[in-house]
Design an enzyme around this catalytic site. Structure first.
Site, PDB file in Angstrom:
ATOM      1  N   SER A  74       0.941  -1.414  -0.137  1.00 34.32           N
ATOM      2  CA  SER A  74      -0.027  -0.101  -0.035  1.00 34.32           C
ATOM      3  C   SER A  74       0.846   1.183   0.062  1.00 34.32           C
ATOM      4  O   SER A  74       0.438   2.200  -0.452  1.00 34.32           O
ATOM      5  CB  SER A  74      -1.087  -0.071   1.210  1.00 34.32           C
ATOM      6  OG  SER A  74      -0.199  -0.199   2.417  1.00 34.32           O
ATOM      7  N   HIS A  87      -5.533  -3.681  -1.675  1.00 36.00           N
ATOM      8  CA  HIS A  87      -5.155  -2.603  -2.731  1.00 36.00           C
ATOM      9  C   HIS A  87      -5.231  -3.400  -4.476  1.00 36.00           C
ATOM     10  O   HIS A  87      -4.960  -2.590  -5.242  1.00 36.00           O
ATOM     11  CB  HIS A  87      -4.032  -1.882  -2.639  1.00 36.00           C
ATOM     12  CG  HIS A  87      -4.206  -1.081  -1.365  1.00 36.00           C
ATOM     13  ND1 HIS A  87      -4.639   0.290  -1.476  1.00 36.00           N
ATOM     14  CD2 HIS A  87      -3.628  -1.277  -0.107  1.00 36.00           C
ATOM     15  CE1 HIS A  87      -4.662   0.864  -0.325  1.00 36.00           C
ATOM     16  NE2 HIS A  87      -4.133  -0.067   0.639  1.00 36.00           N
ATOM     17  N   LYS A  99     -12.469   0.062   0.106  1.00 35.52           N
ATOM     18  CA  LYS A  99     -11.582   0.691  -0.748  1.00 35.52           C
ATOM     19  C   LYS A  99     -12.231   0.654  -2.074  1.00 35.52           C
ATOM     20  O   LYS A  99     -13.374   1.152  -2.463  1.00 35.52           O
ATOM     21  CB  LYS A  99     -10.241   0.050  -1.044  1.00 35.52           C
ATOM     22  CG  LYS A  99      -9.408   0.056   0.523  1.00 35.52           C
ATOM     23  CD  LYS A  99      -8.040  -0.074   0.366  1.00 35.52           C
ATOM     24  CE  LYS A  99      -7.453  -0.418   1.848  1.00 35.52           C
ATOM     25  NZ  LYS A  99      -7.279   0.414   2.645  1.00 35.52           N
TER      26      LYS A  99
HETATM   27  C1  LIG Z   1      -3.270  -3.857   2.679  1.00 33.35           C
HETATM   28  C2  LIG Z   1      -4.157  -3.594   3.684  1.00 33.35           C
HETATM   29  N1  LIG Z   1      -4.743  -4.635   4.562  1.00 33.35           N
HETATM   30  C3  LIG Z   1      -5.763  -4.318   5.487  1.00 33.35           C
HETATM   31  C4  LIG Z   1      -6.280  -3.055   5.374  1.00 33.35           C
HETATM   32  C5  LIG Z   1      -7.247  -2.631   6.537  1.00 33.35           C
HETATM   33  O1  LIG Z   1      -8.447  -2.399   5.790  1.00 33.35           O
HETATM   34  P1  LIG Z   1      -9.830  -2.254   6.690  1.00 33.35           P
HETATM   35  O2  LIG Z   1      -9.989  -0.573   6.445  1.00 33.35           O
HETATM   36  O3  LIG Z   1     -10.955  -2.921   5.870  1.00 33.35           O
HETATM   37  O4  LIG Z   1      -9.556  -2.705   7.978  1.00 33.35           O
HETATM   38  C6  LIG Z   1      -5.617  -1.872   4.593  1.00 33.35           C
HETATM   39  C7  LIG Z   1      -6.158  -0.589   4.986  1.00 33.35           C
HETATM   40  O5  LIG Z   1      -5.324   0.426   4.821  1.00 33.35           O
HETATM   41  C8  LIG Z   1      -4.605  -2.196   3.822  1.00 33.35           C
HETATM   42  O6  LIG Z   1      -4.179  -1.246   3.046  1.00 33.35           O
END
Ligand SMILES: Cc1ncc(COP(=O)(O)O)c(C=O)c1O
Length: 399
Positions: A187, A215, A246
């Site tokens: 990310s 992502h 997202k």
């Molecule tokens: C790679 C990744 N995994 C998990 C998450 C967590 O997502 P959530 O907002 O659904 O908890 C994010 C959010 O920033 C992320 O970028």
């Protein structure tokens, strides 16, 4: 009278301000979209949202949430196995599995929860989890939690370094279950995991591969099925975790997509399932509508890719050196955290909202502003943002 905790944290907060690393929240008074109304600032172009497909305020997605509110009420009022599962959860889970091409899926209130549930529920003291060095914070904490709860072993391999992963797997050959976990798209970098190689290495060592595609889902592959579709290896990843917060509507929620047995086991034993309410039906319905819309409109993914390519090329043309890549995450490295925050502040003055990230979110000395492009951005949005980058880049002598 302040207590010991406040005596400790108040000077720390003051220090964040002194260091220029204090995060100020910007309040939005309109829905997420390529342009938003920011309180006290007016209309700004957003280049820092995960609303990759522009679905978070799509009429079909909003209507589905409203309909679900009428049909199911505000919420589950309980955890899943007691009385907190609605038919909309089943429909959503079927759609998630269909999208990423796994036999089953199980929803969670966030991808954070989904990630935390996987190793802490599925591993034991006989097992090991091996994690990429740059994995998302939720995976890092998931590993910590799994170690505390299950007493499993853990290891970290150098970012995307297959030989280091092999060495770590070799060292763990006596472990019963070997779980390897990676982001599909990293990310903060926008880099894509080397999935075909990871699959090969995991097969060779009989390891279970878990990919957090938060992502990648809705973003990569011709139909937005994610990193596996991008590489033509759909159906070959053992377990995919992802977010509904997202590209898939942007509200909230996450899921684990895997075999029926894994999803069933998580239903039986995952603590976030057993001790926390399920995803609200409004949110589940909006996420389901997003998936259905994506299935009918794969051209959204093409538009996203074209917008990202355009923005990256134009940034390069201006003299910036974004990290190379092919995803809509386009980071420009600036060095110190204060420099990233300053650039982000100056861009905001020009009407462009891009967040600056510093340590500990990214490694020390690699602070950055991270641009995220959406299919919903028009050329005019992107050109206006690029003009702001040009002005601020010159002001800061970056270009
Ligand atoms: C790679 C990744 N995994 C998990 C998450 C967590 O997502 P959530 O907002 O659904 O908890 C994010 C959010 O920033 C992320 O970028």
């Amino acid at each position: 009278m302040t207590n010991a905790l406040e005596q400790r944290i108040e000077p720390e907060l003051e220090q964040f301000i002194q260091n220029g690393t204090y995060k100020r929240l910007n309040y939005l008074a309109s829905p997420q979209g390529p342009r938003v109304r920011m309180e006290d600032r007016g209309e700004v172009i957003i280049l820092s949202s995960n609303n990759y497909l522009g679905l978070s305020n799509h009429p079909a997605v909003v209507a589905a949430g409203k309909d679900a509110l009428d049909q199911f009420g505000a919420g589950t009022a309980s955890v899943r196995f007691i009385c907190g599962t609605f038919t909309i959860h089943r429909a959503l889970e079927a759609a998630c599995a269909r999208l990423v091409r796994t036999p089953a899926s199980l929803s969670f209130v966030s991808a954070w929860n989904a990630n935390e549930a996987v190793p802490a529920t599925l591993l034991t003291q006989d097992d090991v989890i091996i994690s990429d060095q740059l994995n998302h914070a939720s995976i890092i904490d998931a590993v910590r939690l799994a170690k505390a709860i299950t007493k499993c072993q853990s290891a970290v391999y150098q970012h995307s370094d297959l030989s280091d992963l092999q060495a770590k797997l070799e060292a763990a050959r006596d472990r019963r279950v070997k779980m390897v976990v990676t982001d599909g798209v990293f990310s903060m970098e926008g880099a894509i995991a080397k999935l075909p190689d990871l699959i090969e290495v995991c097969r060779k060592h009989q390891a279970v591969l878990v990919v957090d595609d938060s992502h990648g889902t809705g973003v990569l592959g011709k139909h937005g099925r994610g990193t596996a579709e991008h590489f033509g290896v759909l159906g070959e990843v053992d377990m995919i975790t992802s977010t509904l917060g997202k590209a898939l509507g942007g509200a909230a929620g996450g899921f684990v997509a895997a075999s029926a047995a894994v999803c069933d086991y998580l239903t039986q034993r995952a603590r976030p399932q057993l001790f926390s309410n399920a995803l609200p039906p409004t949110v589940a319905a909006s996420a389901l509508a997003s998936i259905e819309y994506l299935e009918q409109h794969p051209e959204l993914v093409t538009a996203l890719r074209e917008n990202a390519r355009y923005f990256r090329d134009q940034l390069l043309g201006l003299g910036f050196r974004p990290l190379p890549g092919e995803t809509p995450i386009i980071p420009v490295i600036l060095g110190e955290t204060a420099a990233a925050i300053r650039m982000s502040d100056l861009l905001l003055k020009e009407g462009v909202f891009v967040t600056g990230f510093g340590y500990p979110v990214v490694p020390q000395g690699q602070a950055r502003v991270r641009c995220q492009i959406s299919a919903a951005h028009t050329r005019a949005d992107l050109d206006q943002a690029l003009a702001a980058f040009r002005k601020v880049g010159k002001q800061l002598a970056l270009i």
